[in-house]
Every structure is written in structure tokens, then in C-alpha cells.
Design a protein around this motif. Structure first.
Motif, mmCIF file in Angstrom:
data_model
loop_
_atom_site.group_PDB
_atom_site.id
_atom_site.type_symbol
_atom_site.label_atom_id
_atom_site.label_comp_id
_atom_site.label_asym_id
_atom_site.label_seq_id
_atom_site.Cartn_x
_atom_site.Cartn_y
_atom_site.Cartn_z
ATOM 1 N N LEU A 37 51.305 38.713 39.174
ATOM 2 C CA LEU A 37 50.031 39.136 39.759
ATOM 3 C C LEU A 37 49.374 40.158 38.842
ATOM 4 C CD1 LEU A 37 50.856 39.563 43.562
ATOM 5 C CD2 LEU A 37 49.916 37.565 42.391
ATOM 6 N N GLN A 38 48.048 40.211 38.887
ATOM 7 C CA GLN A 38 47.311 41.172 38.076
ATOM 8 C C GLN A 38 46.021 41.549 38.798
ATOM 9 O OE1 GLN A 38 46.330 39.243 34.393
ATOM 10 N NE2 GLN A 38 44.907 37.804 35.320
ATOM 11 N N PHE A 39 45.448 42.659 38.389
ATOM 12 C CA PHE A 39 44.174 43.116 38.929
ATOM 13 C C PHE A 39 43.042 42.573 38.067
ATOM 14 C CE2 PHE A 39 40.684 46.220 39.049
ATOM 15 C CZ PHE A 39 40.402 46.203 40.408
ATOM 16 N N ASP A 40 42.100 41.868 38.699
ATOM 17 C CA ASP A 40 40.932 41.342 37.994
ATOM 18 C C ASP A 40 39.817 42.365 38.079
ATOM 19 O OD1 ASP A 40 38.858 39.962 36.885
ATOM 20 O OD2 ASP A 40 38.651 38.512 38.517
ATOM 21 N N PRO A 41 39.467 43.033 36.991
ATOM 22 C CA PRO A 41 38.457 44.098 37.058
ATOM 23 C C PRO A 41 37.050 43.575 37.327
ATOM 24 C CG PRO A 41 39.050 43.670 34.785
ATOM 25 C CD PRO A 41 39.990 42.863 35.628
ATOM 26 N N ILE A 42 36.794 42.319 37.076
ATOM 27 C CA ILE A 42 35.450 41.772 37.285
ATOM 28 C C ILE A 42 35.158 41.614 38.771
ATOM 29 C CG2 ILE A 42 33.865 39.928 36.672
ATOM 30 C CD1 ILE A 42 34.976 41.656 34.346
ATOM 31 N N SER A 43 36.120 41.074 39.517
ATOM 32 C CA SER A 43 35.919 40.884 40.954
ATOM 33 C C SER A 43 36.533 42.000 41.782
ATOM 34 C CB SER A 43 36.529 39.548 41.386
ATOM 35 O OG SER A 43 37.934 39.539 41.150
ATOM 36 N N SER A 44 37.221 42.945 41.139
ATOM 37 C CA SER A 44 37.942 44.028 41.833
ATOM 38 C C SER A 44 38.909 43.472 42.871
ATOM 39 C CB SER A 44 36.947 44.995 42.500
ATOM 40 O OG SER A 44 36.200 45.682 41.544
ATOM 41 N N SER A 45 39.727 42.503 42.450
ATOM 42 C CA SER A 45 40.661 41.868 43.371
ATOM 43 C C SER A 45 41.950 41.518 42.641
ATOM 44 C CB SER A 45 40.042 40.611 43.987
ATOM 45 O OG SER A 45 39.749 39.660 42.965
ATOM 46 N N ILE A 46 42.996 41.266 43.435
ATOM 47 C CA ILE A 46 44.275 40.832 42.903
ATOM 48 C C ILE A 46 44.239 39.315 42.705
ATOM 49 C CG2 ILE A 46 46.752 40.729 43.289
ATOM 50 C CD1 ILE A 46 45.778 43.531 42.849
ATOM 51 N N THR A 47 44.712 38.837 41.560
ATOM 52 C CA THR A 47 44.764 37.406 41.277
ATOM 53 C C THR A 47 46.117 37.057 40.679
ATOM 54 O OG1 THR A 47 43.833 37.692 39.050
ATOM 55 C CG2 THR A 47 42.282 37.287 40.860
ATOM 56 N N SER A 48 46.414 35.769 40.656
ATOM 57 C CA SER A 48 47.629 35.280 40.012
ATOM 58 C C SER A 48 47.338 35.007 38.545
ATOM 59 C CB SER A 48 48.112 34.002 40.699
ATOM 60 O OG SER A 48 49.146 33.387 39.952
ATOM 61 N N ILE A 49 48.254 35.403 37.661
ATOM 62 C CA ILE A 49 48.040 35.136 36.244
ATOM 63 C C ILE A 49 48.129 33.640 35.959
ATOM 64 C CG2 ILE A 49 48.908 37.397 35.544
ATOM 65 C CD1 ILE A 49 51.517 36.102 34.733
ATOM 66 N N LYS A 50 48.661 32.848 36.895
ATOM 67 C CA LYS A 50 48.729 31.403 36.715
ATOM 68 C C LYS A 50 47.448 30.718 37.160
ATOM 69 C CE LYS A 50 52.389 30.616 39.185
ATOM 70 N NZ LYS A 50 53.511 29.858 39.779
ATOM 71 N N GLY A 51 46.537 31.468 37.810
ATOM 72 C CA GLY A 51 45.322 30.862 38.324
ATOM 73 C C GLY A 51 45.571 30.194 39.667
ATOM 74 N N GLY A 52 44.582 29.418 40.140
ATOM 75 C CA GLY A 52 44.708 28.744 41.426
ATOM 76 C C GLY A 52 44.296 29.635 42.579
ATOM 77 N N LYS A 53 44.383 29.090 43.792
ATOM 78 C CA LYS A 53 43.973 29.812 44.991
ATOM 79 C C LYS A 53 45.052 30.805 45.417
ATOM 80 C CE LYS A 53 41.078 26.045 46.740
ATOM 81 N NZ LYS A 53 40.829 25.101 47.865
ATOM 82 N N PHE A 54 44.611 32.001 45.792
ATOM 83 C CA PHE A 54 45.503 33.100 46.142
ATOM 84 C C PHE A 54 45.242 33.507 47.588
ATOM 85 C CE2 PHE A 54 46.147 37.716 46.496
ATOM 86 C CZ PHE A 54 47.494 37.805 46.156
#
Length: 696
Positions: A78-95
Motif C-alpha cells: 500500500l502507498q499514499f497517493d499525493p494527487i488524490s490524497s488517498s491510500i492505493t495499492s501499488i499493484k493498481g486495481g480497485k481498493f
């Protein structure tokens, strides 16, 4: 429809239901030690199960985190996406994020103090009740006290362009009652987006070329509002009512020039474009769960929404020398949508394992009213999906298994055709412990997918002179067979996963250019290809050279082969080396992160598209209840998006879009969160959502 629902209710009433109950609501979830899915990997902070990894956190990690969201960022995938200010999976896909089994938002997670987090469950193979809605599911398990109040607000903004992210939340718990209010906003307003598009093709024995460069001003605003009420009695019942609205507005307005060439004759054209869309779907979500003794529980969930989405598009092209109009497009679409989702499940614990069974029905009706220069068109479509499911999870010595069997009915009625398909949907997960910190897992599943409303829509959209785009109401459903072999290894310095995957899709939906309108135009439309496939290796995880958060390197590397065999037998190929990396460091209250990737072309129908480029650096400093953030995104480059067609395409297309507003975009942010007492979370078993808005 009535017969189908009656049949479903009869089957549900006769089933001996049960469902895995890994988050039993107790006063302190630490005491929930009954784990039917025996641990595969044992270490200080990670336990590997057949379908999930369970993370706990040491005192140092809890001390550095301000709220539960900070703990999620420490997970290797998991990582923090600074563009959307949200947590996302580094593998992509729906979270999908859960709190004690209840579908939640990151704002709710911000209301949880780190010391109240017992563990985090990371599902890379989501259980059946979530499998159709998410690729990755994260469930935060917390302690469950009776009284508490939490609130917070944060905002980040660019200093030189229109970029704002803002959030606010408040939660109050008193005895059996919990009240929650949330608001989130993402605002963008960019006036320097430059796009170059080149079309090249042969039509009626003439060679055409269109080379357009356009600059436009575009922006959008997402606003998420939610009001939630929960009434619960521990180990007895839970009732939750949630009302939410997702308000979306988008616009784009630009001008450009185009060199239009036919054979050896060229003209300089002027172009203008104006488009927009908006919708604000209200949504009501009702949930009830009742314990029936120590081993049984019944759960009901109903979600409904009704709203109208609006879209428009105006395009013109004219000869600059004479002013003669050569291309004109004026389109307005109103889509009235009524959606409802219902699910019922019954759970039971056996001594040998856990069985879960249920039934879900999803119906979405869309009435379209389209106006363009060709006239007015009204048509209705209805999408109905029914899903019966049952699965058993258990263990035999070192072998862990999850066996699932479902039956899916997709009944789509479009303006031109009706499709009614029943598909058996099995799923198998096997896990085996190699050593205390190593495991091997095999996953295989078969799932049908319905075409989206845009791909089925007969709307005709003017693109450029001689080229239009349209959907295909005659599309059949596609069926995916997904296979994955996973090797996991972890210790103090490494948390590593290697995946060997093979995904095969029968009747894959594929976009393509075809001759249209008596061979006087080309149309970009959709077909059911014979198949599509993805084969490759994915390496994900994190490296801690010092065994701490002082330095962490996260990587996602996935060399992949893509294949699509079209309906006429052409084999389309694409190979790529996907990648993204994050380097972070934490020292006391200061944290630094750097994210970057090398964009690659991936195959999507008739096109090869690059993923969004990343080159971001940001810092975060925490001081008591305050957080201060700063960063610079897209260092030395604009955000860039490239598209091109394959050699087999009837129309050759290349396109490049650069957003220069966010080049070296400097951002500052501030947040304040506080809590008094502790927040009471409920253990919800069913989580559903209605269909997205229908647009062009």
C-alpha cells in the motif's frame, strides 16, 4: 423478474447458510483468537493466511502514527497517493477499505487513534462477498468501546494553479448510538493543457491526414458527502442507515488549429471544443444484522439511488481562409437512472471450518434522452445481475483451502436485444506453509462480466471529420478465467511477494475502427473478440535496509505479455515492463517520500496507452494533533499521457497530452485531528454499491 426473485428467495430460505466471521464484535478484538484459517507465516508483525495477510504494529509504529491511515502506509503493498490524497495499492486495481468488516472511508479511518488499532487484514484474494467489487480489500480491526468523539479537518493546495484537496469529518458515539458526518472534495482548474492528435487513413481511395494541436481550459470538482447513523448492541444486532451524495462537475473549453490533408491538398482549419458533464446521485444504504446464537448470524443489505446525469459536447471545425464549416457537433444527453442492490446472507461456524452462503441482486435501469444535429433519440436499457454464492474455508495439517461455488445470472435488455446468461462461477484457493516465513498459494477463479453502459450505448459521437464513435448494443458478456501462483517471504528486512499469473477472457470486449455509414466514414466501436489474455510475473513488496522505517524501498515490477485475438482472427500483441517505486524515510515526527515510475504502453482495445508518469517528492511533519505537509509533484515535467493505435488498425492515430499547470507543482497542506474517548465501530457483513453514472 418476479419469478426470478421468488426463485432466489426460495433457494435462500432452503440453504444452510454460514459465513466466515473473522471480526466478531467483542469489547476488545485482541481477544478474538479463534482462527480457523491457520497461520502460514509467523513473525513479529505479519501472519500469512490462505487469502490474506494480517499485520500488527509495534510500539514505535503506533507512536509515530497520528491516526489509522498512517499505519496503512506501512504495509508493503500500500502507498499514499499525493494527487488524490488517498491510500492505493501499488499493484493498481480497485481498493476497498473496511473497519471491523464495515465498508468505510479513509475519513472514518482518520477518526481512529493508532493505539486503538488491533491489527490490519490485507486481502489480495477478497472473500466472495467483496470479490466482484474490489481487487484489494483492507480491513482495520479496532477495539470497540462505548463512548467517544472524533473530528478533524485538512486541506492541501497548490500555490500557482487550481489544485485543492479537502476533507472534514466528525463522529460521535454514545451507548448504542453512533452518528457520523463526512465531507471530501477534490478541485482541479487547469488552463494550460495542450493536446496533439494525428489521424491518418485511406477512405474511398483517398488518403486523409488530420493533425490538430489544441490548448484547453478544463477542470472538475468531486464532492463526497455522507451522513451515517448506527444503532448496535454487542453480540446481538447492528442497524445502520447511511445517506450519501457524490457530486461531480466537469468542464473543458479549448481552441486549436488543424492541418487537414486530402491526397496532395492541405487546408488550415480552426477548431473549437466545449464539453461538460454533471451528476449528484443521492444514495440510501440500509443494513441490518442479527445474531442467532453463538454460531449463526443473518445479514440484510439494501442500497438504492435515483438521479439524472447530464452531458454535453459542442465541437466545430472550419476553414480559416473562407470560414466554411467542415465539422459540426452539438450533443446533449440526459440519463435518468434508478438502481437498487439487495443482499441476504446467513452464517454458521462448523468445527471443521467456516461456510458462507448468500444471494445478491443488482438492477440498474437507464432512460436516455439524446439530442444532436441528427435529431432526438430516446431509449431505455436495463441491467440485472443475480448472484448465488457459497464457500467453505478450512485446514488440513499444513494445507489451507477455500472452496467457493457460485451461480451468476446476467440479464441485459438494451434497445436492440436481450441477453440472458447463467454462469457457474467456481473459485479455488490453496495455501501451503513452506517454512515459518515462507508460503505458497494457488488461486483460480471463473467470473462473468457485463459490458458497461457506455460500451452498449448506441450514441453516435462526432470525433473529427470522417470519424465518429459509438457503442454496440449487441455485445455479449465476457467471462474471465484468472489464475495466480504466489510465493511470499518476509523477515525484518524484507516483505516480498512473487506472482506468476495467467488471465484468459472469453468473448473479450475490444474496441476497433470499422467502416461506417455506407463506407463514407470510420467508426470507433466495440466487438466481442475471440479472447484476450495476460501472462506475466509480478514482484511486489518492500525492503528495509536498517530493519526499521528509517529507510523503506517499495517496488512493483510486472513484465507482462498481452494478447487479443479479434473476431476476424487477427492476433494483437503487446509486451511491457510495468513498474513503480516509492522510497520513504521516517525520523521522529518527520517523514519524506519520493515516488517515480517509467511509463509503459499497455494494450486497451484498438489503442496502446501509457500510464500516468510519476516524479513526486513530499514531506510530512507531525506536531501533537497537527500535521503539516509540503511537496512538489511532476518534478521537471508535466503530467503526460500518450496514445497510439496498433499497426493492424484501419485508422492510424497518435495522441499526446501534456498538462503544464502541474509541472513542478508546489503544494502545502495542514491538518488537525482530535479525539475524546474512543470510537465504536460495528461489524457489518454485507457491503454493496449501485451502478455508476451513465455518460457519453
Amino acid at each position: 423478474m418476479k419469478k426470478q426473485i421468488s426463485l432466489a428467495l426460495f433457494i435462500i430460505g432452503s440453504l444452510a447458510f454460514a459465513q466466515e466471521n473473522t471480526t466478531t464484535a467483542v469489547k476488545d478484538s485482541v481477544h478474538n483468537t479463534k482462527e480457523i484459517q491457520e497461520v502460514l507465516i509467523k513473525s513479529q508483525r505479519k501472519k500469512q493466511f490462505v487469502d490474506k495477510a494480517v499485520y500488527s504494529f509495534d510500539e514505535e509504529a503506533l507512536k509515530k502514527a497520528r491516526y489509522a491511515n498512517d499505519l496503512l502506509q506501512t504495509l508493503p503493498e500500500l502507498q499514499f497517493d499525493p494527487i488524490s490524497s488517498s491510500i492505493t495499492s501499488i499493484k493498481g486495481g480497485k481498493f476497498l477499505l473496511l473497519i471491523n468488516g464495515v465498508e468505510s472511508t479513509e475519513l472514518q479511518a482518520r477518526g481512529i487513534r493508532p493505539e486503538n488499532v488491533v491489527r490490519v487484514e490485507y486481502y489480495d484474494n477478497p472473500p466472495t462477498r467483496w470479490a466482484t467489487r474490489a481487487d484489494t480489500v483492507v480491513n482495520i480491526i479496532t477495539r470497540n468501546p462505548e463512548v467517544g468523539f472524533a473530528a478533524g479537518i485538512s486541506a492541501s493546495t497548490a500555490l500557482t494553479t487550481g489544485f485543492i484537496n479537502g476533507q472534514a469529518y466528525a463522529n460521535y458515539t454514545n451507548g448504542r448510538n453512533n452518528f457520523g458526518l463526512e465531507y471530501g472534495m477534490n478541485f482541479r482548474d487547469y488552463d494550460n493543457r495542450i493536446t496533439n492528435r494525428v489521424y491518418d487513413y485511406i477512405l474511398q481511395n483517398s488518403h486523409y491526414n488530420t493533425n490538430e494541436t489544441k490548448r484547453d481550459h478544463f477542470g472538475y470538482t468531486y464532492q463526497d458527502i455522507a451522513l451515517r447513523y448506527t444503532n448496535s448492541l454487542m453480540d446481538n444486532y447492528v442497524f445502520q442507515a447511511k445517506f450519501s451524495m457524490n457530486i461531480y462537475n466537469y468542464f473543458s473549453k479549448g481552441n486549436g488549429q488543424s492541418i487537414f490533408t486530402k491526397d496532395n491538398s492541405s487546408e488550415l482549419h480552426g477548431t473549437s471544443q466545449y464539453s461538460g458533464e454533471n451528476y449528484n446521485p443521492p444514495k440510501l444504504d440500509l443494513y441490518f444484522s442479527k445474531k442467532l446464537g453463538k454460531k449463526d448470524e443473518i445479514s440484510l443489505n439494501v442500497v438504492g439511488s435515483s438521479y439524472t446525469s447530464e452531458s454535453f459536447q459542442i465541437d466545430k471545425e472550419w476553414v480559416i481562409g473562407s470560414g466554411n464549416v467542415v465539422f459540426d457537433n452539438d450533443m446533449n444527453l440526459k440519463a435518468k437512472q434508478n438502481s437498487i442492490v439487495g443482499e441476504v446472507a446467513y452464517t454458521h461456524d462448523f468445527k471443521a471450518g467456516k461456510l458462507s452462503s448468500g444471494y445478491r441482486i443488482d438492477n440498474n435501469n437507464v432512460d436516455n434522452s439524446l439530442q444532436n444535429l441528427a435529431g432526438n433519440f430516446d431509449y431505455s436499457v436495463n441491467y440485472l445481475t443475480q448472484y448465488f454464492y457459497s464457500e467453505f474455508a478450512g485446514k488440513s495439517k499444513k494445507l489451507l483451502y477455500r472452496l467457493g461455488l457460485g451461480l451468476t445470472n446476467i440479464h441485459n435488455k438494451t434497445a436492440l436485444t436481450t441477453e440472458n446468461d447463467w454462469t457457474i462461477t467456481p473459485k479455488l484457493i490453496l495455501g501451503y506453509e513452506l517454512k515459518k516465513n515462507q508460503s505458497l498459494r494457488l488461486t483460480s477463479s471463473y467470473t462473468p462480466y457485463s459490458p458497461g453502459s457506455a460500451t452498449l450505448s448506441p450514441n453516435i459521437n462526432q470525433v473529427v471529420p470522417n470519424i465518429v464513435s459509438t457503442g454496440n448494443p449487441l455485445l455479449k458478456i465476457q467471462k474471465a478465467w484468472n489464475n495466480n501462483l504466489n510465493y511470499a517471504y518476509n523477515n525484518k528486512f524484507f516483505d516480498f511477494n512473487a506472482y506468476l499469473f495467467y488471465n484468459y477472457v472469453d468473448n473479450a470486449i475490444n474496441s476497433m475502427y470499422v467502416l461506417y455509414n455506407n463506407n463514407t466514414q470510420y467508426a470507433l466501436t466495440y466487438e466481442n473478440a475471440q479472447f484476450s489474455s495476460r501472462t506475466g510475473i509480478q514482484l511486489t513488496g518492500s525492503v528495509k535496509p536498517f530493519g526499521s522505517r528509517l529507510l523503506v524501498i517499495k517496488a512493483n515490477i510486472y513484465p507482462t505479455m498481452q494478447r487479443v485475438k479479434t473476431s476476424n482472427g487477427d492476433l494483437l500483441k503487446n509486451n511491457y515492463f510495468g513498474n513503480n517505486f516509492t522510497i520513504s524515510s521516517e525520523y521522529k515526527n518527520l517523514s519524506l517520500s519520493y515516488m517515480f515510475n517509467i511509463p509503459v504502453y499497455t494494450l486497451s482495445g484498438a489503442f496502446l496507452n501509457t500510464n500516468e508518469n510519476q516524479n513526486h517528492i513530499f514531506a510530512n511533519y507531525k506536531m501533537k494533533d497537527w500535521t503539516f505537509t509540503t511537496g512538489m509533484y511532476w518534478l521537471g515535467m508535466p503530467s503526460r499521457y500518450k496514445t497510439k493505435t496498433l499497426d493492424e488498425s484501419l485508422v492510424s492515430y497518435t495522441g499526446t497530452t501534456n498538462i503544464y499547470n502541474n509541472r513542478n507543482m508546489f503544494i502545502v497542506g495542514i491538518g488537525y485531528d482530535f479525539a475524546k474517548g474512543k470510537k465504536n465501530e460495528v461489524n457489518r457483513k454485507l457491503n454493496n454499491d449501485t451502478a455508476p453514472a451513465a455518460t457519453f
